[in-house]
Write a protein that holds these residues in place. Sequence first.
Motif, PDB file in Angstrom:
ATOM      1  N   SER A 169       0.817  -1.225   0.000  1.00 35.89           N
ATOM      2  CA  SER A 169       0.000   0.000   0.000  1.00 35.89           C
ATOM      3  C   SER A 169       0.845   1.267   0.000  1.00 35.89           C
ATOM      4  CB  SER A 169      -0.934   0.005   1.219  1.00 35.89           C
ATOM      5  OG  SER A 169      -0.170  -0.096   2.408  1.00 35.89           O
ATOM      6  N   THR A 170       2.140   1.161   0.338  1.00 33.42           N
ATOM      7  CA  THR A 170       2.982   2.354   0.319  1.00 33.42           C
ATOM      8  C   THR A 170       3.545   2.612  -1.078  1.00 33.42           C
ATOM      9  OG1 THR A 170       4.956   1.107   0.936  1.00 33.42           O
ATOM     10  CG2 THR A 170       3.650   2.026   2.735  1.00 33.42           C
ATOM     11  N   GLY A 171       3.301   1.679  -1.996  1.00 26.39           N
ATOM     12  CA  GLY A 171       3.666   1.926  -3.403  1.00 26.39           C
ATOM     13  C   GLY A 171       5.060   1.497  -3.793  1.00 26.39           C
ATOM     14  N   GLY A 172       5.844   0.983  -2.836  1.00 26.84           N
ATOM     15  CA  GLY A 172       7.193   0.526  -3.169  1.00 26.84           C
ATOM     16  C   GLY A 172       7.156  -0.810  -3.905  1.00 26.84           C
ATOM     17  N   PRO A 173       8.297  -1.259  -4.420  1.00 24.87           N
ATOM     18  CA  PRO A 173       8.294  -2.514  -5.193  1.00 24.87           C
ATOM     19  C   PRO A 173       8.222  -3.774  -4.337  1.00 24.87           C
ATOM     20  CG  PRO A 173      10.503  -1.551  -5.156  1.00 24.87           C
ATOM     21  CD  PRO A 173       9.593  -0.543  -4.490  1.00 24.87           C
ATOM     22  N   CYS A 174       8.493  -3.662  -3.026  1.00 20.88           N
ATOM     23  CA  CYS A 174       8.420  -4.823  -2.112  1.00 20.88           C
ATOM     24  C   CYS A 174       9.202  -6.009  -2.656  1.00 20.88           C
ATOM     25  CB  CYS A 174       6.965  -5.246  -1.856  1.00 20.88           C
ATOM     26  SG  CYS A 174       5.938  -3.959  -1.163  1.00 20.88           S
ATOM     27  N   LYS A 175      10.330  -5.735  -3.247  1.00 20.78           N
ATOM     28  CA  LYS A 175      11.084  -6.778  -3.957  1.00 20.78           C
ATOM     29  C   LYS A 175      11.451  -7.967  -3.077  1.00 20.78           C
ATOM     30  CE  LYS A 175      15.296  -8.559  -4.785  1.00 20.78           C
ATOM     31  NZ  LYS A 175      16.499  -8.749  -3.953  1.00 20.78           N
ATOM     32  N   ARG A 176      11.911  -7.679  -1.842  1.00 20.41           N
ATOM     33  CA  ARG A 176      12.417  -8.781  -1.019  1.00 20.41           C
ATOM     34  C   ARG A 176      11.293  -9.736  -0.606  1.00 20.41           C
ATOM     35  NH1 ARG A 176      13.841  -6.141   3.558  1.00 20.41           N
ATOM     36  NH2 ARG A 176      13.014  -4.193   2.766  1.00 20.41           N
ATOM     37  N   LEU A 177      10.122  -9.183  -0.297  1.00 19.03           N
ATOM     38  CA  LEU A 177       9.034 -10.070   0.116  1.00 19.03           C
ATOM     39  C   LEU A 177       8.412 -10.786  -1.082  1.00 19.03           C
ATOM     40  CD1 LEU A 177       7.401  -8.046   3.026  1.00 19.03           C
ATOM     41  CD2 LEU A 177       9.057  -9.900   3.128  1.00 19.03           C
ATOM     42  N   LEU A 178       8.431 -10.149  -2.255  1.00 20.78           N
ATOM     43  CA  LEU A 178       7.956 -10.858  -3.453  1.00 20.78           C
ATOM     44  C   LEU A 178       8.925 -11.974  -3.831  1.00 20.78           C
ATOM     45  CD1 LEU A 178       6.559  -7.899  -5.614  1.00 20.78           C
ATOM     46  CD2 LEU A 178       5.291  -9.563  -4.239  1.00 20.78           C
ATOM     47  N   LEU A 179      10.211 -11.760  -3.523  1.00 21.36           N
ATOM     48  CA  LEU A 179      11.204 -12.824  -3.741  1.00 21.36           C
ATOM     49  C   LEU A 179      10.928 -13.993  -2.786  1.00 21.36           C
ATOM     50  CD1 LEU A 179      13.870 -13.675  -5.158  1.00 21.36           C
ATOM     51  CD2 LEU A 179      15.093 -12.523  -3.314  1.00 21.36           C
TER      52      LEU A 179
END
Length: 289
Positions: A169-179
Motif C-alpha cells: 500500500s505504500t507503493g514501493g516494489p516490495c522486492k524482497r518479500l515478493l522474492l
Amino acid sequence: MRRLRESLERLYREFDYTARIDRDAIRFPLRYQDPADREIVALLTACLAYGRVDLFSRGLERALAAMGPSPARFVREFDIDRDARAFDGFIYRFNRPRDLVAFCAAARDLLAVYGTLEACFMSGYSPGDPHVGPALEHFTRVFLSADLKRVFSRGRLSRGYRHFFPQPSTGGPCKRLLLFLRWMVRREAPDFGLWASVSPAKLLMPVDTHVENMSRAVGLTRRRTRNWRMVAEVTRRLAALDPADPVKYDFALCHKRMSGDCLGRRDAVVCAPCGLRSVCSHWRHVRRT
Ligand code: SF4
C-alpha cells in the motif's frame, strides 16, 4: 510477442542455475530440509536481502549461527530474557540486534496463532484476488502490529524492523518479500514450492535493479521509477507470455545482469552470444540499419 516469448523461454531453459545458486540469497534457506526451518530462514533472508549479497550474507550467517540447527524451533521457543543476547554484535546497515529480537518475538507470536507462516499469509488470501498483493499487505500488517513493547520500550518500531516489512500500500516494489513468495510458491527449482495453497499464477515479479534494467532492455516496462506500478506492469507483460508462471524468468534475468553477462548497453563481445539480442532495445537501431 512471439519472439520475446521464445527468447525468454530459451534463457529460462538454458540458464545454468547450479552455477549461480551459491551467489544467490536462496542458498540460505536451501540449507535446511525441514519445511518449517526453510520457511522461517527464507523470510529472515528476504528481510535482510538488501545491498550486496556478500555484505548481507555475513550478517545473515551470524544470525543463523545464533539460531542453532533449527531456526524454526529457536523462534517457537524464543524467550526475550534468555535469548535476546544471542544477536549481540549483529550489525548490517539499517539493522541492529533488537531488529532480529523483534523478528523472532513477532514470528513466535504469529506461529502460536497460525501455526505456519503460510497459514498466516493464507488468512489474508482470497482466490478471487488478482495477485498476492492483498495477502502480502495482511502478512506485513501482522508483523508490524505485533506486540513488541518489550523490544521497543518507547512503543515505536525501529526503522530497521519496519524496513523488514515493506507494504504494497505504500507503493514501493516490495522486492524482497515478493522474492520470498517466489521461493515459497513456485514449484520448479530453484524455488521450493512449499506453499501449495497459492497458485504461481498469482505471484508478482520481484523487481530489483538488475531485473529493472533487463525489463527495460527487452521492453517489459518503460517506467522510470521502480515501484509497485512497475512490478504490476512487468508481471502483466510476463503473464501474457506464461499466465501460469509469470515470474519464472526472475532468477535468470536477475543473474544475467548481476553476473556481467549483460552490461546494460550494446557491447559487441558481451552481447554476441546473448539470446535476447533480437528483442533487446540496445540493438534496435542496429537491427534496422
Ligand atoms: S543483447 Fe546485450 S544488452 Fe541486450 S540483453 Fe543481451 S547482453 Fe544485454
